[in-house]
Design an enzyme around this catalytic site. Structure first.
Site, mmCIF file in Angstrom:
data_model
loop_
_atom_site.group_PDB
_atom_site.id
_atom_site.type_symbol
_atom_site.label_atom_id
_atom_site.label_comp_id
_atom_site.label_asym_id
_atom_site.label_seq_id
_atom_site.Cartn_x
_atom_site.Cartn_y
_atom_site.Cartn_z
ATOM 1 C CE LYS A 86 -3.630 2.146 2.710
ATOM 2 N NZ LYS A 86 -4.603 2.139 3.968
ATOM 3 C CB SER A 144 -7.624 4.117 3.086
ATOM 4 O OG SER A 144 -6.937 3.361 3.807
ATOM 5 C CB SER A 189 -8.029 1.274 5.914
ATOM 6 O OG SER A 189 -8.733 2.276 5.854
HETATM 7 N N1 GLN Z 1 -12.696 5.157 6.727
HETATM 8 C C1 GLN Z 1 -11.596 5.252 7.962
HETATM 9 C C2 GLN Z 1 -11.325 6.702 7.946
HETATM 10 O O1 GLN Z 1 -11.454 7.528 6.793
HETATM 11 C C3 GLN Z 1 -10.831 4.393 8.310
HETATM 12 C C4 GLN Z 1 -9.654 4.520 7.357
HETATM 13 C C5 GLN Z 1 -8.385 3.666 7.898
HETATM 14 O O2 GLN Z 1 -8.576 2.642 8.425
HETATM 15 N N2 GLN Z 1 -7.301 4.195 7.460
HETATM 16 O O3 GLN Z 1 -10.776 7.153 8.694
#
Ligand code: GLN
Length: 490
Positions: free
Chosen positions: A84, A159, A183
Site C-alpha cells: 500500500k 482505504s 481500512s
Molecule cells: N474510513 C476510516 C477513515 O476514513 C478508516 C480509514 C483507515 O482505516 N485508514 O478514517
C-alpha cells in the site's frame, strides 16, 4: 494447469521449492497480469518491474546455491507481493494517494517492508489508497479511483482498496495494507479476500506515513488466513525504531492446532445487528456463525454497550491526530510546492492546492477539536469514552475467545454513491472502528455473496495480541468452506 498468477502464497512457495517454477517466472506472470488488468482496475499507482525482477533473480540464485545442510529459505523467498502506498519502500515513490507527496521517494524502507524483503519477498509495486488513508472507498485518491474486480461500477472499499483489488484480481500473491479504522477489513470484505488488522503495536509503524498515530496498524490482505500467516510472522515483533511496538515475542502459530473449533467460545454482539444493515449481510454472517456452531463452537450472545459511541469518538480522535501528523507537509520538506511571495502564503497555497477536500476537512475538524478551550470538551472527552469502549472488549473477552460480527453494513457500493455525503461514508466504518479504538486485532474473510454477486465478509475480533486465535479460527472455517476460493472473472 493453474496459471502461475492464480497460485496462493503457500502454493507458489511449494512450486518454487519443488523447482516447478522460478521466482522470475512467477514474478513475470504477475507483472503481465498487472499490465493487462491495471488499466481497467487501477489498483497499482506504481509498478516496480525492474526492482521486482532483480529481487526475483536474486531469489532464484539463493535457491540454486542452497546446500542440503543449509537452513531452509524463508517460505516467502521469491513470493511477489504488493505494498500500500502509505508504506515506505526505499527509492520508490510514496504518495499516500496525495498530490502533496508526488515525486517523494523515501530514503529508507518501512520496517514491515524491510522484514519482508529480507525474507526474500518480491515487491511488485505500490497500491492505490484514499489520500493519507482517509476514506472507505479509495475514491479519495488524488490519482483516480480503483474499481472493484467483482463489478467495475463498484468501489473496492478503502482505504487499502488498491491492495484488496490487486489480491482479488490475482495481480499479486498478497499485499500489505494499513488499518486505522477499518481500512484492511472493509476492503477485504468488499473484494472477497482475507484481511488481517493486527493489534496496535504488534507490527512496527516505522516507515508508515502517519494518519492517526494511536490507531494506525500495519497488516496484510491475501487469499486465506493460511496465506497471511507467513507475512504476519515475518513482520511482527519489536522494533527499536518504533517505541510503541510491543516487546512481546510473537508466538510460533500452529494453524492446525485448532483443526476443530470444538470448545471455541464465540461472542455475537447484539449491537452489531442494527437496523439499516443490508439484510443479506446480516444473513450471511448469521449463517457463518451457525457453521461455526455446527463445527463444535459455542455461541454466546454478548453486549458491547458503547458501540454506538465509537463513530463520533473515532471521528474526533483520528482527525485530531491527523491534523498534527499532516502539519509536516508544507511544501518545504517533501514533494512539490506552490511558490508564493511570503513563507506563510507559500504554506497556505501549497496545502490549499495539494491536499484533497477530505484531508482538508479532517485537518479543520482536528485542529478545531484540539484548539485551546475546546480540547477538554472534544478530544479529552473522546479519550474518556474510548476507555469505555476498550473496557467493553475487556469484559466481553472474559466470557468469550473471539467476537464474530459483520465487517461493514453493506456490500461494495456504487462509485460516487457517497460523493456528496461524508457522513454516509463514515457510517461504513461503524463495525470496524471499535477494534482500532480498543487496539485489538481483527480479521475479515469471505462468507457469502449478495444477490448482485458481490462478496460479503465476516469479522472476528480477539483480545489484544490474540492474533493466534484469529488465524486458527479463520483457518478452521476456510478448511470447511470454499467462499475464500471464489474469484472474480478476469
Ligand atoms: N474510513 C476510516 C477513515 O476514513 C478508516 C480509514 C483507515 O482505516 N485508514 O478514517
Amino acid at each position: 494447469m493453474t496459471a502461475l498468477y492464480d497460485l496462493t502464497v503457500l502454493e507458489a512457495a511449494q512450486a518454487l521449492r519443488k523447482g516447478e517454477a522460478s521466482a522470475r517466472l512467477l514474478t513475470t506472470a504477475f507483472l503481465e497480469r498487472i499490465e493487462s488488468l491495471n488499466p481497467r482496475l487501477f489498483a497499482f499507482l506504481e509498478v516496480t518491474a525492474d526492482m521486482a525482477l532483480a529481487q526475483a533473480d536474486e531469489s532464484d540464485r539463493r535457491r540454486a546455491a542452497q546446500k542440503p545442510s543449509d537452513p531452509p529459505l524463508s517460505l516467502l523467498d521469491g513470493i511477489p507481493i504488493a505494498v500500500k502506498d502509505v508504506l515506505a519502500v526505499k527509492g520508490i515513490p510514496a504518495t499516500c494517494g496525495s498530490k502533496i507527496l508526488q515525486g517523494f521517494r523515501p530514503p529508507y524502507h518501512a520496517t514491515s517492508v524491510k522484514r519482508l524483503i529480507e525474507a526474500g519477498a518480491v515487491i511488485l509495486g505500490k497500491t492505490n489508497t484514499d489520500e493519507f488513508a482517509m476514506g472507505s472507498s479509495t475514491e479519495n485518491s488524488a490519482y483516480g479511483v480503483t474499481h472493484n474486480p467483482w463489478n467495475l461500477t463498484r468501489v473496492p472499499g478503502g482505504s487499502s482498496g488498491g491492495s484488496a483489488a490487486a489480491v482479488a484480481s490475482r495481480m499479486c500473491c498478497a499485499a500489505l495494507g494499513t488499518d486505522t479504522g477499518g481500512s484492511i477489513r472493509q476492503p477485504a470484505s468488499f473484494c472477497g479476500v482475507t484481511g488481517l488488522k493486527t493489534s496496535y503495536g504488534r507490527v512496527s509503524r516505522y516507515g508508515l506515513i502517519a494518519y492517526g498515530s494511536s490507531l494506525d496498524t500495519v497488516g496484510a490482505l491475501g487469499r486465506s488466513a493460511a496465506d497471511l500467516l507467513p507475512l504476519f510472522s515475518t513482520m511482527a515483533g519489536s522494533d527499536s525504531l518504533d517505541s510503541t511496538c510491543m516487546p512481546d515475542t510473537v508466538p510460533d502459530i500452529d494453524l492446525n492446532a485448532l483443526q476443530s473449533v470444538e470448545g471455541l467460545r464465540i461472542g455475537v454482539p447484539r449491537e452489531y445487528f442494527i437496523d439499516g444493515i443490508q439484510p443479506e449481510v446480516k444473513q450471511a454472517v448469521r449463517t457463518a456463525v451457525d457453521q461455526y456452531a455446527a463445527m463444535g463452537a459455542s455461541i454466546f450472545p454478548i453486549t458491547l454497550p458503547h458501540t454506538d459511541l465509537a463513530l463520533p469518538v473515532y471521528y474526533l480522535i483520528a482527525p485530531a491526530e491527523a491534523s498534527a501528523n499532516l502539519a509536516r507537509f508544507d511544501g518545504i520538506r517533501y514533494g512539490p510546492r506552490v511558490e508564493a511571495d511570503s513563507l506563510l502564503e507559500q504554506y497556505l497555497e501549497t496545502r490549499g492546492a495539494l491536499f484533497g477536500s477530505e484531508v482538508k476537512r479532517r485537518i479543520m475538524l482536528g485542529t478545531y477539536a484540539l484548539s485551546a478551550g475546546y480540547y477538554d470538551a472534544y478530544y479529552g472527552q473522546a479519550q474518556k469514552v474510548r476507555t469505555l469502549i476498550k473496557a467493553d472488549f475487556d469484559e466481553a473477552f472474559e466470557q468469550v475467545d473471539v467476537i464474530a460480527c459483520p465487517v461493514a453494513p453493506t456490500t461494495a457500493f456504487e462509485i460516487g454513491a457517497h460523493g456528496e455525503n461524508p457522513l454516509a461514508m463514515y457510517l461504513e466504518d461503524v463495525f470496524t472502528l471499535p477494534a482500532n479504538l480498543a487496539g485489538v486485532p481483527g480479521i475479515s474473510f469471505p462468507v457469502g455473496f449478495d444477490q448482485q454477486g458481490l462478496p460479503i465478509g465476516m469479522q472476528l475480533n480477539a483480545p489484544f495480541l490474540g492474533e493466534e486465535i484469529l488465524f486458527q479460527a479463520t483457518h478452521a472455517y476456510q478448511l470447511a468452506t470454499d467462499w475464500h476460493k471464489e474469484k472474480p472473472s478476469p
